[in-house]
Design an enzyme around this catalytic site. Structure first.
Site, PDB file in Angstrom:
ATOM      1  N   HIS A  69     -13.149 -40.707  17.052  1.00 35.30           N
ATOM      2  CA  HIS A  69     -12.316 -40.896  18.236  1.00 35.30           C
ATOM      3  C   HIS A  69     -11.308 -39.761  18.356  1.00 35.30           C
ATOM      4  CE1 HIS A  69     -13.994 -44.835  18.139  1.00 35.30           C
ATOM      5  NE2 HIS A  69     -13.327 -45.201  19.211  1.00 35.30           N
ATOM      6  N   SER A  70     -11.034 -39.133  17.225  1.00 39.98           N
ATOM      7  CA  SER A  70      -9.988 -38.105  17.201  1.00 39.98           C
ATOM      8  C   SER A  70     -10.595 -36.724  16.960  1.00 39.98           C
ATOM      9  CB  SER A  70      -8.991 -38.456  16.097  1.00 39.98           C
ATOM     10  OG  SER A  70      -8.290 -37.308  15.699  1.00 39.98           O
TER      11      SER A  70
END
Lengths: 212, 130
Positions: free
Chosen positions: B9-10
């Site tokens: 997600h990052s």
């Protein structure tokens, strides 16, 4: 009753508008049991959808519109609702490929394909506290109503009511999927954000058809 | 050589793991990274994952490592979008992202095949640290 391409575009516009209005609300629901991004993510996704649809040629059929919508959500939403709603709209597009008008049986097929797509993608079932808890009852209500010769606007109205009941039911159950499942029983007492956004979309569809 | 794609997600997470794995393999292994959304939020993007898989694939197959939640769904969707041409040649490792990525990269760097790289990545979840 016939649903034209123009009606479909009106429904999409309505969804874009309703998601924007409920952006903060959906994010608040998600903050309680998830990662606090559902409203923001969907709003970004549907903003991108609005942009993207303006680039399609006038001759684009309904199937392609729905598939483009799905693909845009997949690449812009960011959270789990991207692949889930993306799959739903892409599968819905597949079953009405090449069509410029939709009839009752097409609407049933669209709901069925969307529901199956979400179940498959998320490996979830009714009762897991997900968007399926509003979409499955809506699909059943729509299908039952049309089989009993109820006109499409009323059938969609019943579908939206069933989706609302399904959404409200998610408050009483604990999550078995997604980030909320880390909370287990502590997720009881909160509405599921996905079930809520799914209800808002179905309600938008019903509202547009009932007002036209 | 087997390619690796890292999904989180990052963006910062995948860039950091990329740095770590590249250092250990001397930059020999093609490693793709997909993280965050195009407008800089946390999230995953199936189309970005698909493009990264295409980029690192040289015909030997690609092992995909993911973090949590939608990363799994987006990676599955990316593999579907790639179509028949890639069938059986791209798989998601059921493994922790950091440890799996390092184990898979090192294994790929010594010239192991697709099945072996995938297996070694998945064995990383049994790794004892203490």
């Amino acid at each position: 009753m016939v649903i034209t391409k123009n009606d479909v575009l009106k429904v999409v516009d309505k969804i874009v508008e309703v998601i924007k209005e409920n952006k903060e609300y959906l994010t608040e629901l998600d903050a309680a049991i998830g990662d606090a991004d559902h409203g923001i993510n969907l709003d970004r996704g549907f903003d991108a959808v609005k942009q993207k649809l303006t680039t399609l040629p006038e001759t684009t059929d309904i199937g392609t519109i729905l598939k483009t919508l799905g693909m845009t959500l997949v690449s812009t939403v960011g959270g789990a609702s991207g692949p889930l709603y993306g799959t739903a709209f892409m599968r819905a597009g597949q079953v009405v490929q090449g069509k410029n008008e939709l009839y009752e049986e097409d609407i049933v097929k669209i709901f069925e394909a969307a529901l199956d797509g979400i179940k498959q993608r998320g490996k979830a079932e009714a009762g897991d506290k997900t968007m399926i808890d509003s979409i499955e009852p809506a699909y059943k209500a729509l299908k039952d109503s049309l089989e009993n010769n109820i006109a499409l606007p009323e059938a969609l109205n019943r579908a939206a009511n069933a989706a609302k009941e399904g959404m409200e039911y998610t408050k009483n159950i604990s999550a078995r999927k997604g980030r909320a499942s880390y909370l287990g029983e502590r997720s009881i007492g909160h509405l599921d954000p996905g079930a809520t956004s799914a209800y808002l979309m179905i309600k938008s569809f019903s509202d547009v058809v009932n007002l036209s | 050589m087997v390619g690796i794609v890292l999904v989180s997600h990052s963006r910062k997470i995948v860039e950091g793991i990329y740095e770590l794995a590249s250092q250990m393999t001397g930059g020999k292994v093609p490693i793709g990274v997909a993280g965050g959304t195009q407008d800089g939020r946390l999230g995953t993007d199936a189309t970005e994952i698909m493009e990264e898989i295409k980029k690192v694939d040289d015909g030997e197959g690609v092992v995909v490592l993911v973090d949590i939640g939608s990363a799994v769904m987006s990676a599955q969707m990316a593999i579907e979008l790639l179509g028949e041409e890639y069938e059986g040649k791209v798989k998601i490792a059921d493994a922790p992202l950091v440890e799996g990525a390092i184990a898979a990269s090192v294994e790929a760097s010594i010239g192991s095949g697709f099945d072996k790289v995938l297996l070694v990545a998945e064995e990383a979840k049994k790794l004892n640290k203490l």
